[in-house]
Design a protein around this motif. Structure first.
Motif, PDB file in Angstrom:
ATOM      1  N   UNK A 120      -6.879   8.295  -9.396  1.00  0.00           N
ATOM      2  CA  UNK A 120      -7.925   7.866  -8.465  1.00  0.00           C
ATOM      3  C   UNK A 120      -7.928   6.342  -8.324  1.00  0.00           C
ATOM      4  N   UNK A 121      -7.716   5.644  -9.444  1.00  0.00           N
ATOM      5  CA  UNK A 121      -7.725   4.174  -9.398  1.00  0.00           C
ATOM      6  C   UNK A 121      -6.646   3.646  -8.451  1.00  0.00           C
ATOM      7  N   UNK A 122      -5.458   4.240  -8.488  1.00  0.00           N
ATOM      8  CA  UNK A 122      -4.382   3.792  -7.604  1.00  0.00           C
ATOM      9  C   UNK A 122      -4.674   4.129  -6.149  1.00  0.00           C
ATOM     10  N   UNK A 123      -5.156   5.346  -5.902  1.00  0.00           N
ATOM     11  CA  UNK A 123      -5.464   5.744  -4.525  1.00  0.00           C
ATOM     12  C   UNK A 123      -6.590   4.877  -3.958  1.00  0.00           C
ATOM     13  N   UNK A 124      -7.571   4.577  -4.776  1.00  0.00           N
ATOM     14  CA  UNK A 124      -8.681   3.717  -4.345  1.00  0.00           C
ATOM     15  C   UNK A 124      -8.163   2.318  -3.999  1.00  0.00           C
ATOM     16  N   UNK A 172      -5.477  -1.621   2.274  1.00  0.00           N
ATOM     17  CA  UNK A 172      -5.466  -1.301   3.698  1.00  0.00           C
ATOM     18  C   UNK A 172      -6.703  -1.827   4.413  1.00  0.00           C
ATOM     19  N   UNK A 173      -7.833  -1.874   3.717  1.00  0.00           N
ATOM     20  CA  UNK A 173      -9.043  -2.431   4.340  1.00  0.00           C
ATOM     21  C   UNK A 173      -8.819  -3.907   4.670  1.00  0.00           C
ATOM     22  N   UNK A 174      -8.262  -4.652   3.724  1.00  0.00           N
ATOM     23  CA  UNK A 174      -7.976  -6.065   3.977  1.00  0.00           C
ATOM     24  C   UNK A 174      -6.905  -6.221   5.046  1.00  0.00           C
ATOM     25  N   UNK A 175      -5.912  -5.335   5.020  1.00  0.00           N
ATOM     26  CA  UNK A 175      -4.825  -5.426   6.003  1.00  0.00           C
ATOM     27  C   UNK A 175      -5.330  -5.218   7.421  1.00  0.00           C
ATOM     28  N   UNK A 176      -6.383  -4.407   7.578  1.00  0.00           N
ATOM     29  CA  UNK A 176      -6.900  -4.099   8.916  1.00  0.00           C
ATOM     30  C   UNK A 176      -7.925  -5.114   9.409  1.00  0.00           C
ATOM     31  N   UNK A 177      -8.083  -6.210   8.670  1.00  0.00           N
ATOM     32  CA  UNK A 177      -8.967  -7.275   9.138  1.00  0.00           C
ATOM     33  C   UNK A 177      -8.344  -8.050  10.298  1.00  0.00           C
ATOM     34  N   UNK A 231       0.821  -1.208   0.000  1.00  0.00           N
ATOM     35  CA  UNK A 231       0.000   0.000   0.000  1.00  0.00           C
ATOM     36  C   UNK A 231       0.857   1.261   0.000  1.00  0.00           C
ATOM     37  N   UNK A 232       1.937   1.252   0.791  1.00  0.00           N
ATOM     38  CA  UNK A 232       2.837   2.405   0.817  1.00  0.00           C
ATOM     39  C   UNK A 232       3.497   2.638  -0.523  1.00  0.00           C
ATOM     40  N   UNK A 233       3.893   1.566  -1.190  1.00  0.00           N
ATOM     41  CA  UNK A 233       4.517   1.668  -2.512  1.00  0.00           C
ATOM     42  C   UNK A 233       3.552   2.258  -3.535  1.00  0.00           C
ATOM     43  N   UNK A 286      -5.355   1.502  -2.801  1.00  0.00           N
ATOM     44  CA  UNK A 286      -4.683   1.505  -1.497  1.00  0.00           C
ATOM     45  C   UNK A 286      -5.685   1.652  -0.360  1.00  0.00           C
ATOM     46  N   UNK A 287      -6.541   2.686  -0.440  1.00  0.00           N
ATOM     47  CA  UNK A 287      -7.392   3.044   0.697  1.00  0.00           C
ATOM     48  C   UNK A 287      -8.581   2.109   0.878  1.00  0.00           C
ATOM     49  N   UNK A 288      -9.123   1.578  -0.203  1.00  0.00           N
ATOM     50  CA  UNK A 288     -10.345   0.790  -0.105  1.00  0.00           C
ATOM     51  C   UNK A 288     -10.147  -0.706  -0.316  1.00  0.00           C
ATOM     52  N   UNK A 289      -8.942  -1.112  -0.672  1.00  0.00           N
ATOM     53  CA  UNK A 289      -8.708  -2.540  -0.869  1.00  0.00           C
ATOM     54  C   UNK A 289      -7.541  -3.042  -0.019  1.00  0.00           C
TER      55      UNK A 289
END
Length: 241
Positions: free
Chosen positions: A197-201, A208-213, A43-45, A203-206
């Protein structure tokens, strides 16, 4: 060498990463905490690729077309997310990870189109973005191969299917570049905003969301910023040559 062949060669790293990820997962699948760290790092990359490479490109164009691209990109990603959610629900009871495979394929096609847009901006921009997407493909290959292994699919498929999915990114990038190259500046600015927008989405919605499960850890949080810094160093090194 034709532009299509040249771009296909430039997109070989994601295919190699997919093979490596599938092999690692087939030998020993990473645990949920390690997976979370990988997701944060990736996500950071990818976030750094959007912030340091695509956004500066956006600022070289007039504002209105870029904003239109942002809006269209958001609508596109929300629409894709709705479709993916329905597909995942439809195949929820399947013994095979069919929903995951379809969603991954859609993600890689979109990533390939973004890469095609990046190469239309310039070879250097495309190569730098390829580095970011290669790491994303590595994670996706790990996920798909792990899911196939859990479903007790033949090892041949756990190794080959992630690579075949990664090939969609390459094909999409080649097709996108052929389609987008030579567009008028305003139309290209729209596509550039959409790609950002596609790249930012992603990271933020896929990612990191999965990572925070799983419960957040110091290492996972640090991995995001390490990924950002690593990409910053890579980009700076490429641009100073």
């Amino acid at each position: 060498m034709t532009p299509a062949v040249k771009l296909a060669l430039f997109t070989l790293p994601p295919l190699i990463a997919a093979g490596a990820g599938a092999f690692v997962a087939s030998v020993r699948a990473p645990g949920v905490r390690i997976t979370s760290v990988i997701q944060h790092f990736t996500g950071g990359i990818v976030f750094a690729a959007a912030a340091l490479e695509l956004l500066p490109q956006d600022r070289t164009h007039t504002t209105t077309p870029v904003v239109i691209g942002f809006v269209l990109g958001l609508l596109l990603m929300l629409g894709i997310r709705q479709v993916c959610n329905r597909l995942e629900q439809r195949f929820e009871d399947s013994t095979l990870p069919t929903g995951l495979i379809i969603v991954t394929a859609i993600d890689l096609i979109v990533d390939g189109l973004v890469l095609g847009i990046a190469f239309s901006a310039g070879e250097e921009t495309g190569l730098i973005l390829t580095i970011a997407l290669t790491l994303e493909v590595l994670f996706l290959a790990l996920s798909v191969s792990t899911a196939l292994g859990a479903a007790r699919v033949r090892k041949l498929w756990t190794l080959s299917l992630p690579v075949l999915l990664a090939a969609l990114l390459s094909l999409s990038a080649v097709g996108g570049h052929a389609l987008f190259a030579g567009l008028p500046p305003n139309f290209y600015a729209v596509l550039l905003g959409l790609g950002t927008v596609a790249l930012i989405y992603l990271v933020t919605e896929e990612l990191l969301v999965e990572a925070h499960e799983v419960p957040e850890t110091f290492l996972a949080t640090a991995a995001f910023f390490v990924g950002f810094i690593v990409f910053f160093i890579i980009e700076a090194s490429v641009k100073t040559r």
